[in-house]
Write an enzyme that holds these catalytic residues in place. Structure first.
Site, short mmCIF file in Angstrom:
data_model
loop_
_atom_site.label_atom_id
_atom_site.label_comp_id
_atom_site.label_asym_id
_atom_site.label_seq_id
_atom_site.Cartn_x
_atom_site.Cartn_y
_atom_site.Cartn_z
N ALA A 108 0.84 -1.19 0.00
CA ALA A 108 0.00 0.00 0.00
C ALA A 108 0.88 1.25 0.00
O ALA A 108 2.10 1.17 0.18
CB ALA A 108 -0.92 0.00 1.21
N GLN A 121 1.47 3.63 2.12
CA GLN A 121 2.31 3.80 3.30
C GLN A 121 2.85 2.46 3.82
O GLN A 121 2.91 2.21 5.02
CB GLN A 121 1.52 4.51 4.40
CG GLN A 121 1.39 6.01 4.19
CD GLN A 121 2.69 6.75 4.36
OE1 GLN A 121 3.62 6.28 5.02
NE2 GLN A 121 2.80 7.93 3.76
N SER A 122 3.25 1.61 2.90
CA SER A 122 3.70 0.27 3.27
C SER A 122 5.01 0.29 4.06
O SER A 122 6.00 0.88 3.64
CB SER A 122 3.89 -0.56 2.00
OG SER A 122 4.54 -1.78 2.28
N ASN A 123 4.99 -0.40 5.18
CA ASN A 123 6.22 -0.60 5.95
C ASN A 123 7.13 -1.61 5.26
O ASN A 123 8.35 -1.51 5.32
CB ASN A 123 5.90 -1.10 7.35
CG ASN A 123 5.03 -0.13 8.12
OD1 ASN A 123 5.33 1.05 8.20
ND2 ASN A 123 3.93 -0.63 8.68
#
Length: 338
Positions: free
Chosen positions: A73, A75-77
């Site tokens: 996504a 804001q993927s970590n």
């Protein structure tokens, strides 16, 4: 289980701390809470994906890859840590970001993990919500192959049997820490999404005959879908490890009652969990995964699901870097979507 049989790189600061949460435990008046600090793995700010990437990048290099493709996504970590691992290895990193929330706020689209992805030197491409991201990665892989490259494709969240090795190994690390300090762990709780963390933990804890149940608090899929996904991957990981103990259906526990409006959209409970951990314990949660996982645990405690004499470990999967993309959710009473 002998993990040195598998190709591996070493990025994480291990073992991660196992710490008590005395003030939160007292505030909730329930069981004694502990936290396994996998937000402290170190790579580009840390997080649970670092453990997976040690094995995934080891596999990539063993296969002769000269670039890496993965997705997540906005804001993927996971993609942040993948970009960092690629930077460590000197490999170009191609990131595909799916717009799963529809948020247009500049903080969300350009700050937090997105900013870090760019600083790490990754190539970013955006995709609309609902895109078949595996197919999208295959298209990029075909394009790079036609250019003479040798790409290695990492699934979202690093969640396949190779990545899940990281959490089968983490299960042994946690057991060693608990044994060394005489801590009886009655259950382990964490946020579950792409399934690799929970699948690895289940595979490791079942193989070790630990008797510790693992509850995954879902952040995206309905419970039947999430259970099936975790169970399939846990069994695949167990087989890959050569474990001799079968994984049964009830070895996988999920609760998907705390998703709210959808993936990446904070709930009131998640915002409360972030504030409680920060104000009582000085620990930041992230708004997508760990906050919803902790919100589920807090609610279950308040509803009397766990005894006061229990010892519960919460696995912090990291991701506080995403908070910078969710600033508006913490501006006083104004909690509207960006």
């Amino acid at each position: 289980m002998h993990f040195s049989r598998f190709p591996r790189r070493h990025y994480a600061h291990l073992p991660t701390p196992l710490e008590p949460l005395p003030r939160l435990s007292a505030a909730l008046g329930g069981p004694a809470l502990w936290i396994k600090r996998d937000d402290c793995t170190g790579l580009a700010g840390g997080g649970n994906k670092t453990r997976k990437l040690e094995f995934l990048m080891g596999d990539a290099l063993a296969q002769g890859a000269d670039c890496v493709i993965t997705q997540g996504a906005t804001q993927s970590n996971h993609v942040r840590q993948a970009a960092a691992a690629c930077a460590r290895e000197g490999l170009p990193c191609h990131l595909l970001l799916e717009d799963r929330t529809g948020f247009t706020d500049p903080d969300y689209r350009d700050n937090g993990n997105v900013l870090m992805d760019r600083v790490l030197g990754a190539t970013l491409e955006e995709r609309p919500a609902g895109t078949d991201m595996d197919a999208a990665m295959a298209e990029v892989a075909a394009r790079l192959t036609a250019e003479g490259r040798t790409p290695y494709v990492i699934p979202g969240g690093g969640s396949n049997r190779v990545g899940a090795l990281g959490y089968a190994n983490a299960a042994l690390e946690l057991l060693q820490q608990a044994n060394d300090r005489g801590l009886r762990i009655d259950r382990l709780v964490h946020a579950t999404g792409s399934a690799g963390t929970q699948a690895g933990l289940v595979a490791g804890l079942v193989a070790a005959n630990s008797g510790i149940p693992v509850l995954g608090v879902g952040v995206r899929a309905p419970a039947p879908v999430q259970h099936a996904k975790v169970l399939e991957l846990a069994r695949a990981t167990s087989d890959y490890l050569g474990a001799r103990t079968a994984i049964e259906d009830d070895d996988v526990q999920v609760n998907c009652d705390y998703i709210g409006e959808g993936y990446g959209i904070p709930t009131a409970g998640a915002i409360e969990a972030i504030r409680l951990l920060a104000e009582l314990e000085g620990i930041f949660l992230d708004p997508v995964y760990s906050a919803k996982g902790m919100a589920g645990l807090i609610d279950l405690i308040r509803r009397g699901h766990y005894g006061a004499d229990e010892q519960i470990v919460f696995l912090h999967t990291g991701g506080a870097q995403a908070l910078y993309g969710y600033r508006r959710f913490f501006e006083g009473a104004d909690r509207a979507k960006p």
